[in-house]
Design a protein around this motif. Structure first.
Motif, PDB file in Angstrom:
ATOM      1  N   PRO A 103      34.283  36.960  44.917  1.00 31.58           N
ATOM      2  CA  PRO A 103      35.466  36.156  45.226  1.00 31.58           C
ATOM      3  C   PRO A 103      36.737  36.968  44.990  1.00 31.58           C
ATOM      4  O   PRO A 103      36.801  37.788  44.094  1.00 31.58           O
ATOM      5  N   THR A 104      37.727  36.749  45.859  1.00 27.69           N
ATOM      6  CA  THR A 104      39.005  37.431  45.672  1.00 27.69           C
ATOM      7  C   THR A 104      40.039  36.501  45.063  1.00 27.69           C
ATOM      8  O   THR A 104      41.046  36.946  44.549  1.00 27.69           O
ATOM      9  N   THR A 105      39.786  35.215  45.138  1.00 35.97           N
ATOM     10  CA  THR A 105      40.659  34.246  44.481  1.00 35.97           C
ATOM     11  C   THR A 105      39.773  33.191  43.831  1.00 35.97           C
ATOM     12  O   THR A 105      38.593  33.085  44.140  1.00 35.97           O
ATOM     13  N   LEU A 106      40.354  32.404  42.964  1.00 33.94           N
ATOM     14  CA  LEU A 106      39.599  31.391  42.243  1.00 33.94           C
ATOM     15  C   LEU A 106      39.814  30.023  42.863  1.00 33.94           C
ATOM     16  O   LEU A 106      40.896  29.700  43.328  1.00 33.94           O
ATOM     17  N   GLU A 115      46.549  32.415  39.761  1.00 32.75           N
ATOM     18  CA  GLU A 115      45.195  32.069  40.174  1.00 32.75           C
ATOM     19  C   GLU A 115      44.296  31.574  39.039  1.00 32.75           C
ATOM     20  O   GLU A 115      43.198  31.105  39.293  1.00 32.75           O
ATOM     21  N   CYS A 116      44.766  31.710  37.825  1.00 38.69           N
ATOM     22  CA  CYS A 116      44.020  31.242  36.648  1.00 38.69           C
ATOM     23  C   CYS A 116      44.971  30.411  35.794  1.00 38.69           C
ATOM     24  O   CYS A 116      46.170  30.403  36.023  1.00 38.69           O
ATOM     25  N   THR A 121      39.068  29.724  32.951  1.00 36.85           N
ATOM     26  CA  THR A 121      38.515  29.828  34.296  1.00 36.85           C
ATOM     27  C   THR A 121      37.284  28.933  34.455  1.00 36.85           C
ATOM     28  O   THR A 121      36.517  28.772  33.514  1.00 36.85           O
ATOM     29  N   LEU A 124      34.933  29.815  36.536  1.00 30.97           N
ATOM     30  CA  LEU A 124      33.871  30.734  36.941  1.00 30.97           C
ATOM     31  C   LEU A 124      32.975  31.113  35.769  1.00 30.97           C
ATOM     32  O   LEU A 124      33.424  31.151  34.623  1.00 30.97           O
ATOM     33  N   PHE A 141      33.494  35.910  37.247  1.00 29.88           N
ATOM     34  CA  PHE A 141      34.866  36.214  36.842  1.00 29.88           C
ATOM     35  C   PHE A 141      35.076  37.724  36.767  1.00 29.88           C
ATOM     36  O   PHE A 141      36.132  38.224  37.149  1.00 29.88           O
ATOM     37  N   TYR A 143      35.679  38.783  40.165  1.00 26.63           N
ATOM     38  CA  TYR A 143      37.054  38.398  40.520  1.00 26.63           C
ATOM     39  C   TYR A 143      38.056  39.432  40.002  1.00 26.63           C
ATOM     40  O   TYR A 143      38.946  39.873  40.733  1.00 26.63           O
ATOM     41  N   GLY A 163      38.051  42.465  41.983  1.00 26.72           N
ATOM     42  CA  GLY A 163      38.770  42.197  43.224  1.00 26.72           C
ATOM     43  C   GLY A 163      40.281  42.276  43.043  1.00 26.72           C
ATOM     44  O   GLY A 163      40.994  42.776  43.923  1.00 26.72           O
TER      45      GLY A 163
END
Length: 148
Positions: free
Chosen positions: A3-6, A41-42, A73, A75, A80, A83, A86
């Motif tokens: 994943p590149t974003t959460l 994003e977190c 998170t 994830l 994570f 991530y 990424g």
């Protein structure tokens, strides 16, 4: 593909993660960019001040800026970690032949749900000092790494 974003819909359980970050290529810029991305994003709970440190290992490179972040998170740990790799890639990280060489950004999980998962915390002040600052400011503590 990692994943590149959460997405907050990926899991019901939330995990706390302590992240060590470091940069020695245009470090003021890349540390600010990493903090901006991760805080958008977190759920950023706490962060340390940045500290300037000498390189470890390969010495023919500029000093590093290091810091630590505490985030929440949904994830799981390996997702994570992917991530974070990424995020490094988004910030132009090039993984060269010299593992300890210059980089735009290095993001490592130091502790997961209060347990140390990276020996770097015990071995390197550039990890320990910022992490300890985050722990003190957030009222948290760490459990030692468990034997496998």
């Amino acid at each position: 593909m990692p994943p590149t974003t959460l997405s907050t819909k990926q899991s019901e359980a939330l995990h706390e993660c302590l992240i060590s970050l470091g940069s020695n290529i245009d470090p003021d810029h890349y540390v600010a960019q990493a903090v901006d991305i991760i805080s958008r994003e977190c759920n950023l709970l706490a962060r340390s001040k940045t500290i300037r440190t000498r390189p470890v290992g390969y010495q023919q490179q500029p000093d590093f800026l290091n810091a630590a972040l505490l985030v929440c998170t949904p994830l799981e740990r390996e997702a994570f970690r992917a991530y974070l790799k990424g995020v490094e890639d988004r910030l132009g990280r090039v993984r060269g032949a010299i593992k300890s060489g210059p980089r735009t950004m290095d993001l490592d999980i130091v502790a997961w749900d209060g347990e140390v998962v990276d020996d770097g915390y015990y071995l390197h002040d550039y990890v320990k000092k910022p992490v300890d600052e985050v722990l003190a400011s957030s009222g948290r503590s760490l459990e030692p790494q468990k034997c496998s």
